[in-house]
Structures are given as C-alpha cells and as structure tokens.
Design an enzyme around this catalytic site. Structure first.
Site, PDB file in Angstrom:
ATOM      1  N   ARG A 123      48.545  47.939  16.859  1.00  0.00           N
ATOM      2  CA  ARG A 123      49.632  47.010  17.180  1.00  0.00           C
ATOM      3  C   ARG A 123      49.128  45.763  17.917  1.00  0.00           C
ATOM      4  NH1 ARG A 123      54.844  49.223  16.846  1.00  0.00           N
ATOM      5  NH2 ARG A 123      54.855  50.744  15.173  1.00  0.00           N
ATOM      6  N   HIS A 146      50.260  53.391  19.713  1.00  0.00           N
ATOM      7  CA  HIS A 146      50.281  52.669  20.989  1.00  0.00           C
ATOM      8  C   HIS A 146      49.426  53.488  21.965  1.00  0.00           C
ATOM      9  CE1 HIS A 146      54.429  50.575  20.269  1.00  0.00           C
ATOM     10  NE2 HIS A 146      53.484  49.655  20.251  1.00  0.00           N
ATOM     11  N   CYS A 175      57.691  55.671  26.558  1.00  0.00           N
ATOM     12  CA  CYS A 175      58.120  54.538  25.724  1.00  0.00           C
ATOM     13  C   CYS A 175      59.501  54.033  26.117  1.00  0.00           C
ATOM     14  CB  CYS A 175      58.241  54.936  24.262  1.00  0.00           C
ATOM     15  SG  CYS A 175      56.791  55.613  23.535  1.00  0.00           S
ATOM     16  N   ASN A 213      57.733  48.440  25.452  1.00  0.00           N
ATOM     17  CA  ASN A 213      57.215  47.364  24.603  1.00  0.00           C
ATOM     18  C   ASN A 213      57.838  46.001  24.877  1.00  0.00           C
ATOM     19  OD1 ASN A 213      57.341  49.930  22.233  1.00  0.00           O
ATOM     20  ND2 ASN A 213      55.426  49.121  23.021  1.00  0.00           N
ATOM     21  N   ASP A 261      49.970  54.275  24.924  1.00  0.00           N
ATOM     22  CA  ASP A 261      50.732  55.233  25.751  1.00  0.00           C
ATOM     23  C   ASP A 261      51.137  56.491  24.982  1.00  0.00           C
ATOM     24  OD1 ASP A 261      52.897  54.384  24.229  1.00  0.00           O
ATOM     25  OD2 ASP A 261      54.037  53.562  25.905  1.00  0.00           O
TER      26      ASP A 261
END
Ligand code: ARG
Length: 266
Positions: A135, A164, A260, A69, A166
């Site tokens: 998001r 997210h 992540c 991120n 991913d």
C-alpha cells in the site's frame, strides 16, 4: 490519558475488493458489526479509560471505519493519507477535514507517492517501522523521518494477506514486539532481529496471524486483540499484559480488526 479516533460502522460493508480478505459475495451482517464495534469501544472507554473521538460516518465510504488509515498524527501535525486504490481515495478529504477542524497542522503526501497512515507506520518512541510495497511507498519514509526527526526502518511486506504493517506487527509498551515473521522478507526479519533483542520477540503462529492477532491495540499494560488467539494471549500474559479479546469477525471480512479501527491521537 490516551485519545483514539474512531468512526462508527453505520455504512461499513464490502463494496469492492482491494485485498485478499474482501469478497463482494461475503455480506456484512450490519447488526453484528455494530454490536462488535460497540463492544470494542466499551473496552476502550470503560476498561481502559481511553477518550474516543468519533468521526461522522459517511454513506458510500464503507472503509471509513478503519481510521488507522486516516493518516499519522505526531504532536499537532497530521499527515493525511493518500491511498493506493481510488476506492479509498474518496476518504481522504473527510479525514483531512476532520484534522483541520480539530486544529491540526495538516501535511499532505508528495505527488506520486502513497501513504496509508498509521496502518503502515508504527513503532516505539524513538524508532519507527514503515511497511511498504502493498500500500504505502518506501519513498515516504525518508521524508517522514526528516520531518519528524525519527529513525524509520522500512519493512517490505511480501504477503498480500498482510497488506498493512499493522496486520503483522505490533510494538508493545514494554519494548517487546508482537509479530508474524513470515509476512516479511529475509532483510526485514534480519533487521528486526538486529534491532530488538530476540528475548523481546513475541512470535505469533500463522493460524493466529490469520485471525489478525497482530492487529492489536496496546495501551500501557493492556492489549486489546481479536478473539480466537489463545496462544498470542498466553505470550502477552507471560510478559505481564492484561489481554482483552473481542469478537471482530465482521470486520475481518474487510481485512481489518481491532487496531485498524483506531487511530492514536497522542
Ligand atoms: N478494507 C480496508 C482496506 O483494504 C481495510 C483496512 C484495514 N486497515 C488497517 N490499518 N490494516 O484498505
């Protein structure tokens, strides 16, 4: 040779709740988290020959470990994230500083829009997918598409547990797509079916999607994914991938797993 940005979990913890996985009452076992993270890094460095760039962890920023991120890196340009929640906005300056220090040309997000980097934008070399609603804002994708001259297909994320992109979709190096269809709306599933031949769809069952099976890192014919996803490993192995499973349940308490914890730098 691949390079990944990572951040050691020295100050990782659950200090707020911004997704359905996070519970303040669910304490992180720091020793366990540190050893899980080290195991993951060992696989990247020793087994896969990846170069790791380690950021300096910062007290009070428990989610800085989730470097996916930090932003999006394309060549020498880094688009620095602008997070939806103030709790994570405090990370932005640190990620920006790191990119500048490394000599990246830094691009910031247009006022009024949110963008959470490689957590929401991923894809194949020519076509990218952009997750939105939970998001990142859909309004980012025409801007990034224009800037980087790539087609970006927006995908609406309809299930808060897969907040997210991913967490529910992973493009593989051989052109296959590992994903959990129920995280997408009807249009999203249609567009994926239209753009990627169905024989290349690797559909993850719900109970493994909930173990973050899609939060995988694919480097050539290797896929690093969380432990506890035997069906997904089988699907990958059938297609000739070597799977590397790692126990990462301490990070799942925060809603994150293998992918992540990394940001692709090239
Ligand atoms: N607790 C973090 C958050 O909610 C987890 C981020 C996981 N990152 C990812 N790329 N999926 O923002």
């Amino acid at each position: 040779m691949s390079r990944l940005l990572v951040c050691p979990p020295d100050f990782f913890g659950i200090e707020y709740e911004i997704n359905p996985w996070m519970r303040l009452s669910n304490r992180v076992d720091h020793e366990r988290a540190a050893s899980q993270w080290q195991t993951l890094m060992g696989i990247f460095e020793q087994d896969l020959g990846i170069v790791l760039e380690r950021m300096v962890p910062i007290p009070g920023l428990p989610d800085l470990v989730f470097t996916a991120n930090a932003g999006l890196v394309v060549g020498h340009t880094a688009v620095v994230s602008h997070f939806r929640y103030p709790e994570r906005q405090r990370e932005e300056a640190h990620f920006e500083h790191w990119f500048r220090q490394q000599g990246y040309e830094v691009m910031t997000v247009e006022a009024g829009l949110h963008f959470e980097g490689a957590g929401d934008l991923l894809g194949f070399s020519d076509t990218w997918f952009g997750g939105y609603r939970q998001r990142s804002d859909i309004g980012m994708y025409p801007i990034l598409s224009e800037r980087f001259q790539r087609e970006i297909i927006p995908l609406e994320l309809i299930d808060g547990r897969f907040y997210h992109l991913d967490t529910c979709l992973c493009p593989l190096s051989g052109g296959e797509l590992l994903y959990f269809p129920a995280a997408f709306d009807h249009d999203g599933r249609e567009v994926l079916a239209a753009r990627i031949p169905t024989e290349r769809h690797l559909v993850v069952p719900e109970h493994e999607a909930l173990k973050f099976a899609c939060n995988a890192v694919c480097v050539e014919k290797h896929v690093v994914l969380p432990a506890g996803c035997p069906t997904t490993e089988g699907l990958l192995q059938e297609r000739g991938y070597d799977t590397h499973a790692v126990q990462l349940d301490e990070f799942m308490k925060s809603g994150g797993s293998a992918k992540c914890l990394t940001l692709a730098l090239d």
